[in-house]
Design an enzyme around this catalytic site. Sequence first.
Site, PDB file in Angstrom:
ATOM      1  NE  ARG A 129      -1.568   2.572   2.748  1.00 43.15           N
ATOM      2  CZ  ARG A 129      -1.282   3.771   3.223  1.00 43.15           C
ATOM      3  NH1 ARG A 129      -1.345   4.844   2.446  1.00 43.15           N
ATOM      4  NH2 ARG A 129      -0.877   3.921   4.480  1.00 43.15           N
TER       5      ARG A 129
ATOM      6  CG  HIS B  97       6.927   7.956   6.161  1.00 46.79           C
ATOM      7  ND1 HIS B  97       6.844   7.793   4.800  1.00 46.79           N
ATOM      8  CD2 HIS B  97       5.706   7.582   6.650  1.00 46.79           C
ATOM      9  CE1 HIS B  97       5.643   7.349   4.466  1.00 46.79           C
ATOM     10  NE2 HIS B  97       4.937   7.215   5.573  1.00 46.79           N
TER      11      HIS B  97
ATOM     12  CB  CYS C 261       1.913  10.842   1.451  1.00 50.06           C
ATOM     13  SG  CYS C 261       0.245  11.480   1.152  1.00 50.06           S
TER      14      CYS C 261
END
Length: 314
Positions: free
Chosen positions: A18, A212, A243
Amino acid sequence: MNSPENVPMVKIRDVTLRDGLQLTGGVLSVDSKVALFRKLLANGIDEIELGSMARPDLVPPLANSLEVVEQLSPEELEKAWIWVATPRHVSRAAAAGARNFQYCFSVSDSHNKANIGRSTEDSLDALPEAVKNCEEVDGKIQLCLATSFTCPFEGTISEDRVVEIVSDKRTKGTCDIVICDTIGQATPSQVSSLISRVRDVSAGRRIVYHGHDTWGLGVANALAAINAGATVVDGALGGLGGCPFAPGASGNTATEDLLYAFRTDTMSTESFGALVLAGEELITELGEENQSRSAKGAFASPESYKWAVDGNKS
């Protein structure tokens, strides 16, 4: 702080399929995704994010997520999560067979509008219906809070606002709380502080930390989260990810680095090696660069070191 060899019980959730694929130029086939999913499970990964209900025109690498769901057994789907942002997402994913849903929105309005197209309050307002749709299929649904520390548009996020959302009655029925350092700017002390406060108002819900590695603190932040009360941490093979709606965000904390640091009960040196090789193979197929320091160390170490990996293995 506990040493990495003496951390509390922790599970690692791999988010390669994902978050890891969101910004890649290459697109994996359904068969390739299913094969990777099964390799992750076979080598000790506890849970997996398998895809997203995001608009396929906005995030093309995730467009075949429901096809992946349809290829998995009910037993496999018990360990799988799919990203959703609306009640309709839950219904559509459930119709394909999914039973575990990650309902995600941003703490900051600006990022939520860029990412999902609505305000944070609008996402909160829709959550009870999403929970209802989940309950109708005997599923589980997580409360996932992006930009829990900083926002690329608004800067620092108040801890009080995060705690306010977690405590909101509209989140009733969620099973987990996922706290996200979306652009990787948090420090261990900030992670420890926020996770501790969330733990105190979690009402028994499990806490997941999603980090992250933008500033190189991915593993340190994960350890801080675990010591503060999180029991699950997220990672992606090779440090893939980022993102598309968060300028400045780099890849996830590498799954390989989390495995090497925490050495969970489900991992052996053999499974670590298998996942290092799987990550390298994936990175090569996608034309990306491997950001995992543990993978690089494993390839470079002499064979006498038990965590070394022979790069010529198939």
